[in-house]
Design a protein around this motif. Structure first.
Motif, PDB file in Angstrom:
ATOM      1  N   GLY A 295       4.602   2.546  12.959  1.00  0.00           N
ATOM      2  CA  GLY A 295       5.550   3.353  13.725  1.00  0.00           C
ATOM      3  C   GLY A 295       6.124   4.400  12.806  1.00  0.00           C
ATOM      4  N   THR A 296       6.005   5.660  13.166  1.00  0.00           N
ATOM      5  CA  THR A 296       6.550   6.711  12.293  1.00  0.00           C
ATOM      6  C   THR A 296       8.076   6.720  12.339  1.00  0.00           C
ATOM      7  N   TRP A 297       8.655   5.886  13.195  1.00  0.00           N
ATOM      8  CA  TRP A 297      10.099   5.695  13.305  1.00  0.00           C
ATOM      9  C   TRP A 297      10.576   4.481  12.506  1.00  0.00           C
ATOM     10  N   CYS A 298       9.638   3.759  11.891  1.00  0.00           N
ATOM     11  CA  CYS A 298       9.915   2.448  11.285  1.00  0.00           C
ATOM     12  C   CYS A 298      10.031   2.550   9.768  1.00  0.00           C
ATOM     13  N   GLY A 299      11.120   1.999   9.222  1.00  0.00           N
ATOM     14  CA  GLY A 299      11.340   2.063   7.776  1.00  0.00           C
ATOM     15  C   GLY A 299      10.273   1.360   6.971  1.00  0.00           C
ATOM     16  N   ASP A 300       9.798   0.206   7.452  1.00  0.00           N
ATOM     17  CA  ASP A 300       8.743  -0.518   6.728  1.00  0.00           C
ATOM     18  C   ASP A 300       7.442   0.280   6.717  1.00  0.00           C
ATOM     19  N   SER A 301       7.132   0.937   7.828  1.00  0.00           N
ATOM     20  CA  SER A 301       5.932   1.784   7.883  1.00  0.00           C
ATOM     21  C   SER A 301       6.062   2.959   6.931  1.00  0.00           C
ATOM     22  N   LYS A 302       7.227   3.564   6.890  1.00  0.00           N
ATOM     23  CA  LYS A 302       7.443   4.720   6.004  1.00  0.00           C
ATOM     24  C   LYS A 302       7.259   4.331   4.540  1.00  0.00           C
ATOM     25  N   ARG A 303       7.591   3.098   4.207  1.00  0.00           N
ATOM     26  CA  ARG A 303       7.451   2.640   2.827  1.00  0.00           C
ATOM     27  C   ARG A 303       6.016   2.215   2.505  1.00  0.00           C
ATOM     28  N   GLU A 304       5.425   1.372   3.370  1.00  0.00           N
ATOM     29  CA  GLU A 304       4.155   0.735   3.025  1.00  0.00           C
ATOM     30  C   GLU A 304       2.926   1.589   3.316  1.00  0.00           C
ATOM     31  N   VAL A 305       2.957   2.393   4.384  1.00  0.00           N
ATOM     32  CA  VAL A 305       1.753   3.136   4.771  1.00  0.00           C
ATOM     33  C   VAL A 305       1.336   4.169   3.718  1.00  0.00           C
ATOM     34  N   PRO A 306       2.250   4.971   3.168  1.00  0.00           N
ATOM     35  CA  PRO A 306       1.815   5.895   2.107  1.00  0.00           C
ATOM     36  C   PRO A 306       1.216   5.152   0.902  1.00  0.00           C
ATOM     37  N   ARG A 307       1.788   4.028   0.556  1.00  0.00           N
ATOM     38  CA  ARG A 307       1.250   3.228  -0.545  1.00  0.00           C
ATOM     39  C   ARG A 307      -0.157   2.741  -0.221  1.00  0.00           C
ATOM     40  N   PHE A 308      -0.349   2.302   1.019  1.00  0.00           N
ATOM     41  CA  PHE A 308      -1.653   1.800   1.450  1.00  0.00           C
ATOM     42  C   PHE A 308      -2.703   2.903   1.365  1.00  0.00           C
ATOM     43  N   TYR A 309      -2.350   4.096   1.825  1.00  0.00           N
ATOM     44  CA  TYR A 309      -3.267   5.237   1.733  1.00  0.00           C
ATOM     45  C   TYR A 309      -3.636   5.513   0.273  1.00  0.00           C
ATOM     46  N   LYS A 310      -2.663   5.455  -0.599  1.00  0.00           N
ATOM     47  CA  LYS A 310      -2.925   5.743  -2.014  1.00  0.00           C
ATOM     48  C   LYS A 310      -3.890   4.716  -2.604  1.00  0.00           C
ATOM     49  N   ILE A 311      -3.730   3.463  -2.215  1.00  0.00           N
ATOM     50  CA  ILE A 311      -4.631   2.408  -2.689  1.00  0.00           C
ATOM     51  C   ILE A 311      -6.050   2.643  -2.168  1.00  0.00           C
TER      52      ILE A 311
ATOM     53  N   LEU B 249       0.860  -5.013  -2.332  1.00  0.00           N
ATOM     54  CA  LEU B 249      -0.245  -4.592  -1.476  1.00  0.00           C
ATOM     55  C   LEU B 249      -1.583  -4.811  -2.167  1.00  0.00           C
ATOM     56  N   GLU B 250      -1.663  -4.433  -3.443  1.00  0.00           N
ATOM     57  CA  GLU B 250      -2.933  -4.587  -4.155  1.00  0.00           C
ATOM     58  C   GLU B 250      -3.364  -6.052  -4.223  1.00  0.00           C
TER      59      GLU B 250
END
Length: 296
Positions: A85-101, A163-164
């Motif tokens: 959810g682009t409205w969700c704090g957990d998504s804002k934190r974890e999704v960019p990290r996931f993409y980077k991995i 995540l890793e």
């Protein structure tokens, strides 16, 4: 033949235009902040309304390079579906990290599907095309790993370790258990044994999971999702289980009573609230809810 080739070209071209028009769809209104809805990709996440949090969390994240190298030798055999959810704090934190991995592992872009869900009450954690249907998406982000078209495992909301390390476990040994195991268990019972199965299992579930569940919101959110999908009786049973797990929290009683009330079970809702008020006589919300249900 020439006519057929031209016709096929225009059909293919039209399909591509249609798909591009639905990708990265943004919902904007005067009352809510803009949010993405449906299938998206990184271009959507780096567009104007989302780039600040996406890029900052992407750049700031320090990769575990040693674990990345191990992941890279396995992960290309998998397909991943990500719900966020682009409205969700957990998504804002974890999704960019996931993409980077994933990018550090050179993970093929066409093996990643990303779906943005709604936060609106009438479509809570759903998408317009309902890609989430049947997948028990109750928290975002949820990262689902598939191999040979079968789900292998998932990370729910946040990693258990990092995540890793969580990803490496899933794609190698796969003895990983995500957060919210009680929701996984309840969902499996509903899927295999239905509503009566959950009713029969409630007492044992409460006994087994009471030492393990740390927050009433684990099941409360799941119950909300069931209710939003018109699975009302199942939602009520989930709220009943939550009361058994957290009888000392007024909100568990209130969630159960309110769901009973709006479902036409007025007398049962009143009974739940009256019992709760005996436990929490000074709780004004319980008293107010009882008054509302009695007068409606």
């Amino acid at each position: 033949m020439k006519t057929l080739i031209i016709t096929c070209f225009f059909v293919f071209f039209a399909l591509n235009i249609s798909q591009s028009q639905t990708l990265n769809k943004e919902i904007d209104s005067e009352t809510d902040a803009p949010y993405l809805l449906g299938k998206i990709d990184k271009n959507g996440l780096t567009s104007n309304n989302y780039n600040v949090w996406f890029s900052s969390n992407y750049e700031d994240y320090q990769l575990d390079e040693t674990t990345i190298k191990k992941i890279a030798s396995y992960i290309k055999d998998y397909q991943i579906t990500l719900f966020l959810g682009t409205w969700c704090g957990d998504s804002k934190r974890e999704v960019p990290r996931f993409y980077k991995i994933l990018e550090a592992c050179n993970f093929p872009e066409d093996q990643l599907t990303v779906v943005a869900l709604s936060s609106q009450p009438d479509m809570y954690k759903q998408s317009p095309q309902h890609e989430e249907e049947g997948l028990n998406i109750h928290r975002v982000p949820t990262f689902i790993f598939y191999k040979n078209r079968k789900e292998v495992n998932r990370i729910v909301e946040r990693p258990v370790e990092t995540l890793e390390k969580d990803i490496l476990n899933i794609v190698s040994t796969n003895n990983y258990e995500s957060s919210y195991q009680i929701v996984t268990k309840v969902n499996l019972i509903l899927k295999n044994d239905g509503l009566n199965g959950l009713k029969a299992a409630t007492t044992q579930l409460a006994k087994t999971y009471k030492p393990k569940v740390t927050s009433m919101y684990e099941l409360n959110t799941y119950g909300r999702i069931l209710y939003s999908k018109n699975r009302v009786e199942e939602a009520i049973e989930v709220f009943k289980l939550n009361v058994e797990l957290f009888p000392e929290i007024p909100n568990t009683h209130m969630s159960l009573a309110n769901t009973l009330g709006v479902s036409g079970e007025k007398n049962e809702a009143i009974t739940v609230l009256e019992k709760a008020i005996k436990l929490f006589p000074d709780n004004k919300d319980l008293v107010e809810n009882l008054h509302v249900i009695k007068t409606n």
